[in-house]
Design a protein around this motif. Structure first.
Motif, PDB file in Angstrom:
ATOM      1  N   ILE A   1      20.698  27.030 -40.333  1.00  0.00           N
ATOM      2  CA  ILE A   1      21.319  25.727 -40.591  1.00  0.00           C
ATOM      3  C   ILE A   1      20.857  24.658 -39.607  1.00  0.00           C
ATOM      4  N   CYS A   2      20.857  24.978 -38.340  1.00  0.00           N
ATOM      5  CA  CYS A   2      20.562  23.915 -37.367  1.00  0.00           C
ATOM      6  C   CYS A   2      19.665  24.373 -36.222  1.00  0.00           C
ATOM      7  N   GLY A   3      18.865  25.406 -36.468  1.00  0.00           N
ATOM      8  CA  GLY A   3      17.846  25.759 -35.500  1.00  0.00           C
ATOM      9  C   GLY A   3      18.301  26.739 -34.440  1.00  0.00           C
TER      10      GLY A   3
ATOM     11  N   LEU B 254      25.622  22.892 -31.256  1.00  0.00           N
ATOM     12  CA  LEU B 254      26.586  23.023 -32.342  1.00  0.00           C
ATOM     13  C   LEU B 254      27.480  21.788 -32.436  1.00  0.00           C
ATOM     14  N   THR B 255      27.748  21.366 -33.674  1.00  0.00           N
ATOM     15  CA  THR B 255      28.677  20.269 -33.938  1.00  0.00           C
ATOM     16  C   THR B 255      29.783  20.782 -34.848  1.00  0.00           C
ATOM     17  N   ALA B 256      30.826  19.975 -35.004  1.00  0.00           N
ATOM     18  CA  ALA B 256      31.913  20.378 -35.893  1.00  0.00           C
ATOM     19  C   ALA B 256      31.395  20.562 -37.318  1.00  0.00           C
ATOM     20  N   LYS B 257      30.496  19.686 -37.755  1.00  0.00           N
ATOM     21  CA  LYS B 257      29.947  19.790 -39.101  1.00  0.00           C
ATOM     22  C   LYS B 257      29.155  21.077 -39.275  1.00  0.00           C
ATOM     23  N   SER B 258      28.266  21.379 -38.324  1.00  0.00           N
ATOM     24  CA  SER B 258      27.472  22.603 -38.457  1.00  0.00           C
ATOM     25  C   SER B 258      28.339  23.844 -38.326  1.00  0.00           C
ATOM     26  N   ALA B 259      29.395  23.780 -37.504  1.00  0.00           N
ATOM     27  CA  ALA B 259      30.316  24.917 -37.381  1.00  0.00           C
ATOM     28  C   ALA B 259      30.993  25.196 -38.711  1.00  0.00           C
ATOM     29  N   ASN B 260      31.412  24.141 -39.409  1.00  0.00           N
ATOM     30  CA  ASN B 260      32.036  24.316 -40.720  1.00  0.00           C
ATOM     31  C   ASN B 260      31.052  24.902 -41.735  1.00  0.00           C
TER      32      ASN B 260
ATOM     33  N   VAL C 247      23.452  30.998 -30.983  1.00  0.00           N
ATOM     34  CA  VAL C 247      24.524  31.536 -30.141  1.00  0.00           C
ATOM     35  C   VAL C 247      25.880  31.033 -30.625  1.00  0.00           C
ATOM     36  N   GLY C 248      25.968  29.738 -30.920  1.00  0.00           N
ATOM     37  CA  GLY C 248      27.221  29.201 -31.444  1.00  0.00           C
ATOM     38  C   GLY C 248      27.610  29.861 -32.744  1.00  0.00           C
ATOM     39  N   GLY C 249      26.618  30.103 -33.621  1.00  0.00           N
ATOM     40  CA  GLY C 249      26.900  30.800 -34.872  1.00  0.00           C
ATOM     41  C   GLY C 249      27.390  32.211 -34.635  1.00  0.00           C
ATOM     42  N   GLY C 250      26.814  32.867 -33.622  1.00  0.00           N
ATOM     43  CA  GLY C 250      27.270  34.209 -33.283  1.00  0.00           C
ATOM     44  C   GLY C 250      28.712  34.228 -32.822  1.00  0.00           C
TER      45      GLY C 250
END
Length: 225
Positions: free
Chosen positions: A200-202, A83-89, A207-210
């Motif tokens: 979004i990013c695989g 996860l990156t800041a961009k993908s988190a946003n 987990v980060g998205g969760g």
């Protein structure tokens, strides 16, 4: 304050330059399968609690969230996936859409997963962990990407369900709904976030998205009060 407004000021602020709708393109034909994702998914709730504690002790970061703030929360979560800041946003942007259009509508109409995967994601969110998930012929016919993603989402749901307690799923004050029934936003948006993160990013982002979904759901459930 409405849920929509709450979602507009949570830690993962909307990025004006990242308003694209996620598309499951098998992540540029690279499955990005990480064998350790099952272990990460099994302790997703603990990771969520660590981020929650970080927010409660240090407060909500200023906006737009700096790389330093993101790094602190990412570290508190145990550095989940890629996860990156961009993908988190981007994930947070889409979670706001989930709140606006509804969980089922978003999954059915705005994701590009197979029909079986979509229905499985909705069922997991509504019922919790599905021990029979992998036993059907339909599951066996899925791409490896979707098989691993569904397993991760299933484990994330199990972890959040156990962490929150089953009473949270029957509470009349639950602020989200699935199939017309009340559901805790914390767990519901954790499932949604995992599905969106994978798109979004695989798989490493599931987990980060969760965790992002869980945090946004926690705000929607009034956890910040």
């Amino acid at each position: 304050m409405s849920v929509v407004l709450l979602l507009s000021v949570v830690i993962f602020s909307c990025s004006k330059e990242d308003n694209t709708t996620p598309e499951n393109t098998d992540v540029n034909s690279e499955l990005l399968i990480v064998k350790s994702t099952d272990r990460a998914s099994e302790n997703a709730f603990d990771r969520f609690k660590s981020v929650q504690s970080e927010i409660e002790s240090k407060g909500v970061p200023t906006f737009p969230m700096s790389r330093g703030d993101f790094s602190a929360l990412y570290g508190a979560a145990g550095n989940p996936g890629s996860l990156t800041a961009k993908s988190a946003n981007m994930i947070a942007d889409q979670l706001m859409v989930v709140e606006e259009v509804g969980f089922e509508t978003y999954i059915l109409d705005r994701t590009k997963y197979s029909d079986f995967a979509k229905e499985a994601i909705i069922k997991i969110a509504a019922e919790g962990y599905l021990p029979e998930l992998t036993e059907s012929e339909e599951f066996a016919s899925l791409s490896e990407f979707e098989q691993v993603l569904l397993k991760d989402i299933n484990l994330i749901s199990k972890d959040f369900s156990e962490g929150l307690g089953r009473s949270a799923f029957t509470a009349k004050t639950a602020n989200c709904t699935i199939n017309g029934q009340p559901a805790p936003c914390t767990a519901t948006l954790a499932v949604a976030g995992a599905a969106i993160g994978g798109a979004i990013c695989g798989l490493p982002c599931a987990v980060g998205g969760g965790i992002i979904g869980g945090i946004i759901g926690w705000f929607a459930d009034g956890g910040s009060k």
